[in-house]
Design a protein around this motif. Structure first.
Motif, mmCIF file in Angstrom:
data_model
loop_
_atom_site.group_PDB
_atom_site.id
_atom_site.type_symbol
_atom_site.label_atom_id
_atom_site.label_comp_id
_atom_site.label_asym_id
_atom_site.label_seq_id
_atom_site.Cartn_x
_atom_site.Cartn_y
_atom_site.Cartn_z
ATOM 1 N N GLU A 6 69.351 36.972 36.921
ATOM 2 C CA GLU A 6 69.760 36.327 38.168
ATOM 3 C C GLU A 6 71.272 36.115 38.247
ATOM 4 N N HIS A 7 71.979 36.215 37.109
ATOM 5 C CA HIS A 7 73.416 35.988 37.067
ATOM 6 C C HIS A 7 74.227 37.282 36.970
ATOM 7 N N ASN A 21 58.555 34.659 40.059
ATOM 8 C CA ASN A 21 59.138 35.206 38.834
ATOM 9 C C ASN A 21 58.462 36.533 38.505
ATOM 10 N N PHE A 22 59.214 37.404 37.877
ATOM 11 C CA PHE A 22 58.597 38.647 37.409
ATOM 12 C C PHE A 22 58.980 38.894 35.958
ATOM 13 N N CYS A 41 61.515 48.757 23.027
ATOM 14 C CA CYS A 41 61.122 48.278 24.350
ATOM 15 C C CYS A 41 61.841 46.968 24.653
ATOM 16 N N ALA A 42 61.831 46.604 25.929
ATOM 17 C CA ALA A 42 62.530 45.405 26.379
ATOM 18 C C ALA A 42 61.626 44.609 27.307
ATOM 19 N N LEU A 43 61.921 43.325 27.439
ATOM 20 C CA LEU A 43 61.199 42.463 28.367
ATOM 21 C C LEU A 43 62.211 41.647 29.145
ATOM 22 N N VAL A 44 62.235 41.833 30.459
ATOM 23 C CA VAL A 44 63.144 41.096 31.346
ATOM 24 C C VAL A 44 62.327 40.117 32.175
ATOM 25 N N HIS A 45 62.673 38.849 32.071
ATOM 26 C CA HIS A 45 62.002 37.762 32.797
ATOM 27 C C HIS A 45 63.020 37.187 33.774
ATOM 28 N N SER A 46 62.711 37.217 35.061
ATOM 29 C CA SER A 46 63.702 36.832 36.075
ATOM 30 C C SER A 46 63.038 36.234 37.303
ATOM 31 N N ILE A 47 63.798 35.419 38.025
ATOM 32 C CA ILE A 47 63.392 35.009 39.366
ATOM 33 C C ILE A 47 63.535 36.218 40.279
ATOM 34 N N LEU A 70 54.645 36.231 38.350
ATOM 35 C CA LEU A 70 54.269 34.830 38.165
ATOM 36 C C LEU A 70 54.619 34.098 39.457
ATOM 37 N N ARG A 71 53.610 33.696 40.217
ATOM 38 C CA ARG A 71 53.854 33.156 41.559
ATOM 39 C C ARG A 71 54.154 31.663 41.579
ATOM 40 N N LEU A 72 53.205 30.841 41.202
ATOM 41 C CA LEU A 72 53.402 29.391 41.316
ATOM 42 C C LEU A 72 53.921 28.749 40.030
ATOM 43 N N HIS A 73 54.086 29.525 39.001
ATOM 44 C CA HIS A 73 54.476 28.968 37.708
ATOM 45 C C HIS A 73 55.806 28.210 37.767
#
Length: 367
Positions: free
Chosen positions: A213-214, A340-341, A236-242, A288-291
């Motif tokens: 996000e930044h 979030n995804f 492999c990679a994992l990106v967690h973002s809004i 991730l919708r309401l989390h």
């Protein structure tokens, strides 16, 4: 409204001036509080935003959004300082004990929402991400935007990997290093005060939580290309973002001005376009919708419980600004189009299993 100028200001740009007026004390809610007022707005936001003036403001914001989010190296440092170097003690007042400042994971299929604590949800988030990374002892992991070191410590302690965490925040850097030392993991975790663009590989895994996000709209391809370049061929990679449900947009002026300068919640379309240009495989995608709404609600509850301490630490205007930020953020996930995804990425088509069974958490996620 104690300032007559507010009538015109709110007509022209309510999203900016309502927040400023509440901060300055010229907008006074006599019954219901700021949460009640913002909830009324949240339920009517679609109708309000269809007005010609609001449409015009949005058009201008979208036109110049790359200028607003250039996030070159010096700008990135200043933007990080403006939010993350406010005081570690401030964040301790409302975050969980591990100082996880990103969307938690609430496994309501295992336990009812009201029975899950924030600490449990944040631990579940770390475990959920670790499952997707498919870690093996001895692997090298790069944590882009490592915050106060919670994820790096968790991965090293529980999975036997070696982690390099990078941040641009002086406060986070200092505390993260202290926490690594306190955990006795200096031989497993290294925290660096470093721009992600300067990272060198190879790494078996890359994890990035709440940092994309930044990056800034103009730097998406550079970000994913860097992930590709530092990964091993079978990594492999994992990106967690809004993210946002709709198409590309722009960050509201109040949030840009007071909370996240240079910040932006990306649309999936522009995120995937950048991943394609970087030549990476998208091997898994989860929304991730309401989390985050539930996470922010708990942050705001804890903030209010410690509001007097915030006023003592900062001042009343800051406390009003922060509660406005927490509530509007919660409502953007609860009533708006934010979510979030989590995207799992790989360089090679066969780097990760071809089914999702390998990343299923199971009932021990909250154990």
């Amino acid at each position: 409204m104690t300032d007559p100028r507010l009538y015109r200001k709110l007509f022209l740009n309510p999203e900016l001036h309502a927040g400023e007026a509440y901060m300055d004390g010229t907008l006074i809610i006599e019954d219901g509080g700021i949460r009640g007022l913002l909830e009324v707005f949240a339920h009517n936001r679609d109708g309000l935003r269809k007005g010609p003036i609001r449409k015009g403001i949005k058009t201008i914001q979208k036109t110049f959004r790359k200028t607003m989010q250039r996030n070159k190296r010096n700008a990135s440092i200043k933007n990080v300082e403006a939010h993350y170097d406010l005081s570690n003690d401030l964040y301790r007042l409302f975050l969980d004990s591990d100082l996880q400042y990103s969307c938690a994971y609430w496994p309501t299929d295992i336990k009812p929402l009201e029975e899950i604590t924030l600490e449990e949800a944040q631990l579940a988030k770390k475990r959920h991400i670790a499952a997707k990374l498919r870690l093996e002892p001895g692997q090298r992991v790069l944590d882009i935007g490592c915050g106060w070191g919670g994820m790096a410590i968790h991965l090293a302690k529980n999975h036997g990997v070696n982690v390099v965490g990078v941040t641009l925040s002086q406060d986070q850097f200092a505390l993260a290093r202290q926490r690594v030392a306190a955990a006795g993991l200096q031989d497993k975790v290294e925290i660096r005060l470093q721009d992600y663009r300067d990272c060198k590989g190879p790494y078996d895994r890359v994890v990035s939580v709440g940092m994309f996000e930044h990056v800034g709209v103009g730097n998406f391809e550079e970000y994913f290309t860097k992930i590709r370049d530092v990964l091993t061929e079978d990594g492999c990679a994992l990106v967690h973002s809004i993210g946002r449900k709709g198409g590309p947009g722009a960050t509201g002026k109040w949030i840009r001005k007071y909370i996240f300068p240079g910040g932006y919640s990306p649309a999936l379309s522009e995120t995937f376009a950048a991943i394609e240009k970087a030549g990476l495989w998208v091997t898994d995608m989860e929304i991730l919708r309401l989390h985050y709404a539930w996470t922010l609600a708990e942050w705001e509850r804890r903030f209010q419980a410690n509001r007097d301490a915030v006023v003592t630490m900062k001042d009343e205007r800051f406390a009003r600004m922060w509660e406005f930020y927490l509530v509007i953020s919660e409502f953007s996930f609860l009533y708006g189009k934010h979510m979030n995804f989590q995207i799992q990425l790989a360089k090679s088509v066969g780097a990760v299993p071809v089914t999702r069974n390998s990343m299923m958490d199971g009932p021990d996620l909250l154990a």
